[in-house]
Design an enzyme around this catalytic site. Structure first.
Site, PDB file in Angstrom:
ATOM      1  N   HIS A 108     -20.367 -34.332 -43.525  1.00 14.67           N
ATOM      2  CA  HIS A 108     -19.815 -32.983 -43.711  1.00 14.67           C
ATOM      3  C   HIS A 108     -20.870 -32.003 -44.264  1.00 14.67           C
ATOM      4  CE1 HIS A 108     -17.064 -29.901 -45.228  1.00 14.67           C
ATOM      5  NE2 HIS A 108     -16.015 -30.576 -44.865  1.00 14.67           N
TER       6      HIS A 108
ATOM      7  N   GLU B  35     -20.521 -30.368 -38.827  1.00 15.10           N
ATOM      8  CA  GLU B  35     -20.200 -31.732 -39.245  1.00 15.10           C
ATOM      9  C   GLU B  35     -20.100 -32.707 -38.064  1.00 15.10           C
ATOM     10  OE1 GLU B  35     -16.564 -31.291 -41.487  1.00 15.10           O
ATOM     11  OE2 GLU B  35     -17.152 -29.236 -41.985  1.00 15.10           O
TER      12      GLU B  35
HETATM   13  O1  TA6 Z   1     -14.375 -29.883 -42.563  1.00 17.43           O
HETATM   14  C1  TA6 Z   1     -13.553 -28.786 -42.745  1.00 17.43           C
HETATM   15  C2  TA6 Z   1     -12.514 -29.132 -43.801  1.00 17.43           C
HETATM   16  O2  TA6 Z   1     -11.644 -30.124 -43.341  1.00 17.43           O
HETATM   17  C3  TA6 Z   1     -11.789 -27.837 -44.170  1.00 17.43           C
HETATM   18  O3  TA6 Z   1     -10.466 -27.828 -43.664  1.00 17.43           O
HETATM   19  C4  TA6 Z   1     -11.844 -27.832 -45.705  1.00 17.43           C
HETATM   20  O4  TA6 Z   1     -10.761 -28.539 -46.232  1.00 17.43           O
HETATM   21  C5  TA6 Z   1     -13.171 -28.538 -45.932  1.00 17.43           C
HETATM   22  O5  TA6 Z   1     -13.131 -29.622 -45.015  1.00 17.43           O
HETATM   23  C6  TA6 Z   1     -13.484 -28.927 -47.344  1.00 17.43           C
HETATM   24  O6  TA6 Z   1     -12.622 -29.928 -47.783  1.00 17.43           O
HETATM   25  P1  TA6 Z   1     -12.713 -30.367 -49.338  1.00 17.43           P
HETATM   26  O7  TA6 Z   1     -11.717 -31.481 -49.489  1.00 17.43           O
HETATM   27  O8  TA6 Z   1     -14.130 -30.808 -49.586  1.00 17.43           O
HETATM   28  O9  TA6 Z   1     -12.391 -29.134 -50.126  1.00 17.43           O
END
Ligand code: TA6
Length: 306
Positions: free
Chosen positions: A174, A276
């Site tokens: 991510h 990601e």
């Molecule tokens: O990758 C995108 C995502 O799924 C968004 O929807 C947002 O939730 C982000 O990840 C960050 O997630 P987190 O749990 O690290 O706040």
């Protein structure tokens, strides 16, 4: 490194023999929160033992490539905001059990550093997660993260099913990329690719490059393509390639979501974009006994001033 005794004995030790003189050493970024610093001819990097989490990566003569929030938590159980969180063994919410943590277990706990190696091209670190200590996982499997810091940054996540029953693995690398300004960059490489806008649950096809003027949270499907962040402000392109993944997530929280995130300064949404490499939706792997899956990414900066 021995930690002063005022820190809790829970502090995971890092074995002294894994240090590499003048290239890899240990640093406690907060009490009980060890990190590994790497500096070689090609780049420098900081990797937290927590989450086997690459926090920063700076190739020689370049700006930092990854964004990490100055307000991130540095404590067990809370994922670092920024860098490259390892989402495993699923991406986003668990498919059937909402009580389980979003983005899985891997980014919220300490890993073990098991190997380090120096080569002329890169410094390599291998981390392992003690999966047996994760009661909610309910499956016998191993997962290792291999990180190579060089002129490029490589992160590979390998899962092996050690149990008798099939094990389905998903996840994501991510990555939060440091950019000059969200309004002046564009993303190339996903032209004519189908995507699901998770904000509306509608499916579309990408035409041309991606620009940003609001919250963006999208899963590009059936694509093994290289993604490029074109950043005129920093006079560079960031090339993101991947293996073992057919879904790519592109995310920026924009103003309101950024304000709602306690570990992110309100205005910092302008400074990062997440690209990601992912295993999500149908792009997950059902592993039979002793089968493995590797999700990997390679990040390279192209200096446009040269
Ligand atoms: O990758 C995108 C995502 O799924 C968004 O929807 C947002 O939730 C982000 O990840 C960050 O997630 P987190 O749990 O690290 O706040």
């Amino acid at each position: 490194m021995t930690f002063p005794n005022q820190f809790t004995p829970m502090t995971p030790a890092l074995s002294e023999d894994l240090k590499i003189p003048f290239e890899l050493w240990f640093l406690e970024m907060a009490p009980g929160f060890p990190t590994i610093r790497v500096s070689n001819a090609h780049a420098s990097a900081t990797i937290a033992l927590h989450g086997a989490h690459v926090m920063d990566y700076i190739p020689r003569d370049q700006q930092p490539v990854l964004y990490t929030s100055p307000e991130t938590h540095l404590r067990e159980g809370k994922a670092i905001r920024g860098g490259i969180p390892i989402c495993w063994p699923w991406f986003s919410a668990h498919p059937t059990n909402p009580a389980l943590p979003s983005h899985g277990f891997a980014r919220n706990r300490f890993w073990q550093l098991t190997h380090t190696k120096s080569t002329p091209e890169y410094t390599e670190l291998i981390f392992e997660l003690d999966t047996k200590s994760i009661e909610e996982l309910g499956h016998d499997c191993s997962v290792t993260a291999t990180i190579r810091v060089g002129a490029e940054l490589e992160v590979s996540l390998t899962t092996t099913n050690l149990g008798e029953n099939d094990f389905t693995v998903g996840g994501a690398l991510h990555s939060y990329f440091q950019i000059s300004n969200i309004s002046s960059i564009s993303v190339n490489g996903l032209d004519q690719t189908a995507f699901i806008d998770t904000l509306t649950d509608k499916t579309h096809t990408q035409t041309g490059s991606i620009q940003f003027d609001s919250e963006y949270d999208t899963i590009y499907t059936d694509t093994a393509a290289e993604t490029i962040i074109h950043d005129p402000g920093f006079n560079r392109d960031i090339h993101i390639t991947k293996k073992g993944s057919l879904t790519t997530v592109v995310w920026n929280p924009w103003i309101d979501k950024a304000k709602a995130m306690a570990d992110l300064p309100d205005g910092d949404y302008t400074e990062f974009l997440c690209i990601e490499p992912t295993n999500a939706l149908d792009d997950v792997y059902s592993l039979k006994t002793n089968e493995s899956h590797t999700l990997s990414t390679c990040i390279r900066v192209e200096d446009l001033s040269l």
